[in-house]
Scaffold this motif. Structure first.
Motif, PDB file in Angstrom:
ATOM      1  N   LYS A   1      -1.331  10.079 -14.796  1.00  0.00           N
ATOM      2  CA  LYS A   1      -0.312  11.116 -14.961  1.00  0.00           C
ATOM      3  C   LYS A   1      -0.900  12.456 -15.376  1.00  0.00           C
ATOM      4  O   LYS A   1      -0.375  13.506 -15.003  1.00  0.00           O
ATOM      5  N   TYR A   2      -2.007  12.425 -16.117  1.00  0.00           N
ATOM      6  CA  TYR A   2      -2.520  13.664 -16.703  1.00  0.00           C
ATOM      7  C   TYR A   2      -3.885  14.102 -16.184  1.00  0.00           C
ATOM      8  O   TYR A   2      -4.398  15.145 -16.596  1.00  0.00           O
ATOM      9  N   LYS A   3      -4.494  13.356 -15.278  1.00  0.00           N
ATOM     10  CA  LYS A   3      -5.762  13.788 -14.700  1.00  0.00           C
ATOM     11  C   LYS A   3      -5.535  14.970 -13.753  1.00  0.00           C
ATOM     12  O   LYS A   3      -4.415  15.230 -13.304  1.00  0.00           O
ATOM     13  N   PHE A   4      -6.604  15.701 -13.454  1.00  0.00           N
ATOM     14  CA  PHE A   4      -6.538  16.767 -12.460  1.00  0.00           C
ATOM     15  C   PHE A   4      -6.403  16.120 -11.089  1.00  0.00           C
ATOM     16  O   PHE A   4      -7.238  15.307 -10.684  1.00  0.00           O
ATOM     17  N   ASN A   5      -5.329  16.457 -10.389  1.00  0.00           N
ATOM     18  CA  ASN A   5      -5.093  15.908  -9.057  1.00  0.00           C
ATOM     19  C   ASN A   5      -4.381  16.961  -8.225  1.00  0.00           C
ATOM     20  O   ASN A   5      -3.350  17.498  -8.639  1.00  0.00           O
ATOM     21  N   ILE A   6      -4.951  17.272  -7.079  1.00  0.00           N
ATOM     22  CA  ILE A   6      -4.417  18.352  -6.240  1.00  0.00           C
ATOM     23  C   ILE A   6      -2.977  18.069  -5.840  1.00  0.00           C
ATOM     24  O   ILE A   6      -2.104  18.939  -5.936  1.00  0.00           O
ATOM     25  N   GLY A   7      -2.700  16.845  -5.395  1.00  0.00           N
ATOM     26  CA  GLY A   7      -1.343  16.515  -4.979  1.00  0.00           C
ATOM     27  C   GLY A   7      -0.350  16.704  -6.105  1.00  0.00           C
ATOM     28  O   GLY A   7       0.737  17.264  -5.916  1.00  0.00           O
ATOM     29  N   GLY A   8      -0.690  16.216  -7.297  1.00  0.00           N
ATOM     30  CA  GLY A   8       0.203  16.351  -8.438  1.00  0.00           C
ATOM     31  C   GLY A   8       0.443  17.802  -8.823  1.00  0.00           C
ATOM     32  O   GLY A   8       1.584  18.209  -9.103  1.00  0.00           O
ATOM     33  N   ILE A   9      -0.616  18.595  -8.815  1.00  0.00           N
ATOM     34  CA  ILE A   9      -0.476  20.016  -9.166  1.00  0.00           C
ATOM     35  C   ILE A   9       0.381  20.734  -8.141  1.00  0.00           C
ATOM     36  O   ILE A   9       1.241  21.556  -8.489  1.00  0.00           O
ATOM     37  N   ARG A  10       0.203  20.405  -6.881  1.00  0.00           N
ATOM     38  CA  ARG A  10       0.993  21.066  -5.834  1.00  0.00           C
ATOM     39  C   ARG A  10       2.454  20.615  -5.858  1.00  0.00           C
ATOM     40  O   ARG A  10       3.315  21.297  -5.302  1.00  0.00           O
ATOM     41  N   ARG A  11       2.723  19.499  -6.546  1.00  0.00           N
ATOM     42  CA  ARG A  11       4.109  19.078  -6.750  1.00  0.00           C
ATOM     43  C   ARG A  11       4.723  19.784  -7.958  1.00  0.00           C
ATOM     44  O   ARG A  11       5.890  19.583  -8.270  1.00  0.00           O
TER      45      ARG A  11
ATOM     46  N   HIS B   1     -10.478  22.975  -3.419  1.00  0.00           N
ATOM     47  CA  HIS B   1     -10.005  21.667  -2.942  1.00  0.00           C
ATOM     48  C   HIS B   1      -8.504  21.645  -2.670  1.00  0.00           C
ATOM     49  O   HIS B   1      -7.921  20.571  -2.555  1.00  0.00           O
ATOM     50  N   LYS B   2      -7.897  22.818  -2.558  1.00  0.00           N
ATOM     51  CA  LYS B   2      -6.422  22.906  -2.502  1.00  0.00           C
ATOM     52  C   LYS B   2      -5.796  22.132  -1.355  1.00  0.00           C
ATOM     53  O   LYS B   2      -4.612  21.779  -1.428  1.00  0.00           O
ATOM     54  N   ASP B   3      -6.543  21.847  -0.303  1.00  0.00           N
ATOM     55  CA  ASP B   3      -5.992  21.103   0.828  1.00  0.00           C
ATOM     56  C   ASP B   3      -6.367  19.621   0.799  1.00  0.00           C
ATOM     57  O   ASP B   3      -6.039  18.876   1.724  1.00  0.00           O
ATOM     58  N   GLU B   4      -7.061  19.194  -0.259  1.00  0.00           N
ATOM     59  CA  GLU B   4      -7.470  17.795  -0.397  1.00  0.00           C
ATOM     60  C   GLU B   4      -6.535  17.131  -1.412  1.00  0.00           C
ATOM     61  O   GLU B   4      -6.837  17.051  -2.601  1.00  0.00           O
ATOM     62  N   TYR B   5      -5.416  16.637  -0.943  1.00  0.00           N
ATOM     63  CA  TYR B   5      -4.367  16.167  -1.837  1.00  0.00           C
ATOM     64  C   TYR B   5      -4.796  14.997  -2.725  1.00  0.00           C
ATOM     65  O   TYR B   5      -4.219  14.787  -3.790  1.00  0.00           O
ATOM     66  N   GLN B   6      -5.804  14.260  -2.323  1.00  0.00           N
ATOM     67  CA  GLN B   6      -6.250  13.110  -3.116  1.00  0.00           C
ATOM     68  C   GLN B   6      -7.339  13.472  -4.119  1.00  0.00           C
ATOM     69  O   GLN B   6      -7.722  12.635  -4.946  1.00  0.00           O
ATOM     70  N   TYR B   7      -7.826  14.713  -4.075  1.00  0.00           N
ATOM     71  CA  TYR B   7      -8.935  15.103  -4.955  1.00  0.00           C
ATOM     72  C   TYR B   7      -8.502  15.034  -6.417  1.00  0.00           C
ATOM     73  O   TYR B   7      -7.473  15.585  -6.802  1.00  0.00           O
ATOM     74  N   SER B   8      -9.307  14.351  -7.236  1.00  0.00           N
ATOM     75  CA  SER B   8      -9.016  14.202  -8.660  1.00  0.00           C
ATOM     76  C   SER B   8     -10.267  14.473  -9.479  1.00  0.00           C
ATOM     77  O   SER B   8     -11.392  14.341  -8.983  1.00  0.00           O
TER      78      SER B   8
END
Length: 216
Positions: free
Chosen positions: A31-41, A102-109
């Protein structure tokens, strides 16, 4: 060495407590790790919370030991409030640079306080470029400015080659934060330590040029 400042104790304690929680609670970690998909949500809290999570105990120990050794150097030069500002801004800039690349790499954490710690380390290097650093059990001290330049250049190379499971871009973003804020808070360094200010700018210029040319 002076006694560790309460601000450093609080930061280290927060990292230890939150990281240990993450080690033992997978859903909390996710829930709290850096993740592109989560941030973009819209989960912007990850930009900060990820800086207090770590992948494992060795990752946590390395970052906190580095902070322990260099925090007082920065506090003694700019004061505790500005030390905290450098830490927090470097943390955020490190994650912002990661997001940018990495803004287009939704799985990047990613996780870790490396960006924040690098900001403190680079601030310390600007104040004391000739202090000796002992790395990986090498018996000879390496001048801090040599380490600073070499690490930034390695991080740029690591970004380009995507070496290891390491957030090289976060390291660079944190270093940029420490570099810029230290010069803002202590502009006299532009005169007294102008040579190290110029040298540490070279890797940043190289990064900018390589990005503009499409190499990164």
């Amino acid at each position: 060495m002076n006694n560790i400042h309460i601000a450093t104790i609080i930061i280290i304690s927060a990292n230890v407590i939150i990281s240990l929680k993450g080690f033992n609670d997978f859903s909390f970690f996710e829930k709290y790790k850096f993740n592109i998909g989560g941030i973009r949500r819209g989960e912007q809290v990850r930009m900060v919370s990820a800086g207090f999570l770590h992948a494992d105990m060795s990752h946590l120990l390395f970052n906190m030991l580095t902070l322990f050794f260099f925090a007082n150097v920065v506090i003694n030069e700019v004061g505790v409030t500005r030390f905290v500002i450098i830490y927090v801004v470097s943390l955020i800039l490190g994650n912002l640079l990661s997001f940018y690349f990495h803004k287009d790499e939704y799985q990047y954490s990613a996780v870790g306080a490396s960006g924040a710690v690098m900001g403190i380390l680079y601030s310390a290097i600007l104040f004391y470029p000739d202090m000796g650093l002992y790395l990986f059990f090498i018996p000879i001290a390496i001048p801090a400015w040599v380490f600073g330049m070499a690490y930034l250049l390695y991080s740029i190379y690591g970004m380009k080659k995507r070496l290891g499971n390491i957030g090289h871009d976060a390291h660079i973003g944190g270093a940029i934060g420490g570099y810029a804020l230290t010069l803002l808070f202590a502009p006299y360094l532009l005169e007294t330590n102008w040579w190290i200010v110029a040298l540490l700018a070279i890797p940043l210029i190289i990064l900018f040029v390589m990005h503009k040319l499409g190499y990164i």
